[in-house]
Write a protein that holds these residues in place. Structure first.
Motif, short mmCIF file in Angstrom:
data_model
loop_
_atom_site.label_atom_id
_atom_site.label_comp_id
_atom_site.label_asym_id
_atom_site.label_seq_id
_atom_site.Cartn_x
_atom_site.Cartn_y
_atom_site.Cartn_z
N GLU A 197 -2.48 -0.16 -4.79
CA GLU A 197 -3.83 -0.67 -4.51
C GLU A 197 -3.82 -1.57 -3.27
O GLU A 197 -4.72 -1.48 -2.43
N LYS A 198 -2.82 -2.42 -3.16
CA LYS A 198 -2.73 -3.32 -2.01
C LYS A 198 -2.48 -2.55 -0.72
O LYS A 198 -3.01 -2.90 0.33
N ILE A 199 -1.67 -1.50 -0.79
CA ILE A 199 -1.42 -0.67 0.40
C ILE A 199 -2.72 0.01 0.82
O ILE A 199 -3.07 0.03 2.01
N LEU A 200 -3.46 0.57 -0.13
CA LEU A 200 -4.74 1.22 0.20
C LEU A 200 -5.74 0.22 0.75
O LEU A 200 -6.53 0.55 1.64
N ALA A 260 1.16 -17.61 5.87
CA ALA A 260 0.48 -18.90 5.92
C ALA A 260 -0.32 -19.07 7.21
O ALA A 260 -1.38 -19.70 7.22
N VAL A 261 0.18 -18.49 8.29
CA VAL A 261 -0.54 -18.58 9.57
C VAL A 261 -1.58 -17.48 9.68
O VAL A 261 -2.72 -17.72 10.10
N ALA A 262 -1.24 -16.27 9.30
CA ALA A 262 -2.18 -15.14 9.41
C ALA A 262 -3.43 -15.36 8.57
O ALA A 262 -4.53 -14.93 8.95
N ILE A 263 -3.30 -16.05 7.43
CA ILE A 263 -4.44 -16.24 6.52
C ILE A 263 -5.54 -17.11 7.14
O ILE A 263 -6.68 -17.11 6.67
N LYS A 264 -5.22 -17.81 8.20
CA LYS A 264 -6.22 -18.64 8.88
C LYS A 264 -7.29 -17.80 9.56
O LYS A 264 -8.41 -18.24 9.75
N LYS A 265 -6.94 -16.55 9.92
CA LYS A 265 -7.88 -15.66 10.62
C LYS A 265 -8.14 -14.36 9.87
O LYS A 265 -9.05 -13.62 10.22
N HIS A 266 -7.30 -14.05 8.89
CA HIS A 266 -7.35 -12.74 8.25
C HIS A 266 -7.32 -12.87 6.73
O HIS A 266 -6.99 -13.91 6.18
N ASP A 267 -7.62 -11.77 6.06
CA ASP A 267 -7.49 -11.68 4.61
C ASP A 267 -6.08 -11.19 4.33
O ASP A 267 -5.70 -10.10 4.77
N VAL A 268 -5.28 -11.99 3.64
CA VAL A 268 -3.86 -11.69 3.46
C VAL A 268 -3.50 -11.62 1.98
O VAL A 268 -3.89 -12.48 1.19
N LYS A 269 -2.74 -10.57 1.63
CA LYS A 269 -2.14 -10.46 0.31
C LYS A 269 -0.63 -10.39 0.51
O LYS A 269 -0.16 -9.94 1.55
N HIS A 270 0.11 -10.83 -0.51
CA HIS A 270 1.55 -11.00 -0.37
C HIS A 270 2.25 -10.41 -1.58
O HIS A 270 1.77 -10.56 -2.70
N VAL A 271 3.37 -9.72 -1.37
CA VAL A 271 4.17 -9.15 -2.46
C VAL A 271 5.63 -9.52 -2.24
O VAL A 271 6.15 -9.32 -1.15
N ALA A 292 1.47 0.18 -9.53
CA ALA A 292 0.08 0.60 -9.34
C ALA A 292 -0.66 -0.44 -8.50
O ALA A 292 -1.44 -0.11 -7.61
N ASN A 293 -0.35 -1.72 -8.76
CA ASN A 293 -0.95 -2.81 -7.98
C ASN A 293 -0.49 -2.77 -6.53
O ASN A 293 -1.29 -3.01 -5.61
N LEU A 294 0.77 -2.44 -6.31
CA LEU A 294 1.28 -2.31 -4.94
C LEU A 294 0.56 -1.17 -4.22
O LEU A 294 0.18 -1.32 -3.05
N ALA A 311 11.19 1.04 -4.84
CA ALA A 311 9.73 0.86 -4.83
C ALA A 311 9.07 1.90 -3.93
O ALA A 311 8.03 2.48 -4.28
N ILE A 312 9.67 2.16 -2.77
CA ILE A 312 9.12 3.18 -1.87
C ILE A 312 9.17 4.55 -2.54
O ILE A 312 8.19 5.30 -2.52
N ASP A 313 10.32 4.89 -3.15
CA ASP A 313 10.44 6.17 -3.84
C ASP A 313 9.36 6.34 -4.90
O ASP A 313 8.80 7.42 -5.07
N ARG A 314 9.08 5.27 -5.63
CA ARG A 314 8.13 5.36 -6.74
C ARG A 314 6.67 5.26 -6.30
O ARG A 314 5.78 5.77 -6.99
N VAL A 315 6.39 4.58 -5.18
CA VAL A 315 5.01 4.32 -4.75
C VAL A 315 4.52 5.34 -3.72
O VAL A 315 3.37 5.81 -3.80
N PHE A 316 5.34 5.70 -2.75
CA PHE A 316 4.93 6.60 -1.68
C PHE A 316 5.04 8.06 -2.15
O PHE A 316 5.87 8.81 -1.68
N LEU A 317 4.18 8.41 -3.07
CA LEU A 317 4.24 9.71 -3.74
C LEU A 317 3.30 10.73 -3.10
O LEU A 317 2.34 10.35 -2.41
#
Length: 191
Positions: free
Chosen positions: A67-70, A26-37, A63-65, A93-99
């Motif tokens: 994309e957000k990491i990239l 909520a605070v970071a979004i005031k200056k930055h582009d923020v996505k949340h999971v 797959a969406n996670l 999630a790490i096991d499945r995403v950090f491939l």
């Protein structure tokens, strides 16, 4: 302006981790582009049953996670300490995403893989039910070492800071308010 991904690694629907992540964002979004999971909102098979022997399609949420990491330049992970380390669902999630091919790539003739997520930074916000000094110096600070050396560094992500919040168990509402204010300050500091 920085692209920031805030990940709440606590699978519970309501938790201090979720509140800390929301306050930070909520605070970071005031200056930055923020996505949340919120890891608890994702529905996926946590077991990497075939290891890297067989490619298994990612569920849309994973797959969406990826994309957000990239997309991200800075990744904020807000995680509780459960049995000394991270919750099983987040580890899944790490096991499945950090491939291989996403976060690292094996190079023939070399024992250390190529890091594919270089150029990104991270920040860890860790909640625990023991005093931070006890966890760090008596119990071995396992979650930090695992995140920093085995996941983040391995993939090329440089961890900038780690902040501990605890002990959470039996903490007062005033103490939690102080922690939420601290998360807001951390969100405001990102540059």
């Amino acid at each position: 302006m920085k692209r920031i991904l805030v990940i709440n690694a606590n699978p519970k629907l309501t938790s201090l981790c979720k509140s800390l992540a929301e306050q930070y964002a909520a605070v970071a979004i005031k200056k930055h582009d923020v996505k949340h999971v919120n890891i608890g909102d994702l529905n996926f098979e946590i077991n990497l049953a075939e290891s890297y022997d067989k490619v298994i399609d990612l569920e849309p949420c994973l797959a969406n996670l990826q994309e957000k990491i990239l997309w991200s330049e800075h990744i904020v992970i807000v995680s509780p300490v459960w049995w000394g380390t991270m919750p099983a669902k987040f580890k899944g999630a790490i096991d499945r995403v950090f491939l291989p091919g996403f976060s690292f790539k094996y190079v023939e003739g070399k024992s250390i893989p190529k890091k594919l997520l270089k150029g990104r930074t991270s920040e860890l916000l860790i909640t625990l039910d023991t005093p931070a000094f006890w966890y760090k110096y008596i119990q071995g600070n396992v979650i930090y070492k695992n995140f920093k050396h085995c996941i983040l560094d391995f993939s090329g992500i440089k961890n900038k800071t780690t902040t501990y919040f605890g002990p959470v168990i039996n903490s007062s509402s005033n103490k939690r308010k102080v922690w939420l204010e601290k998360a807001a300050r951390l969100g405001a500091k990102v540059s």
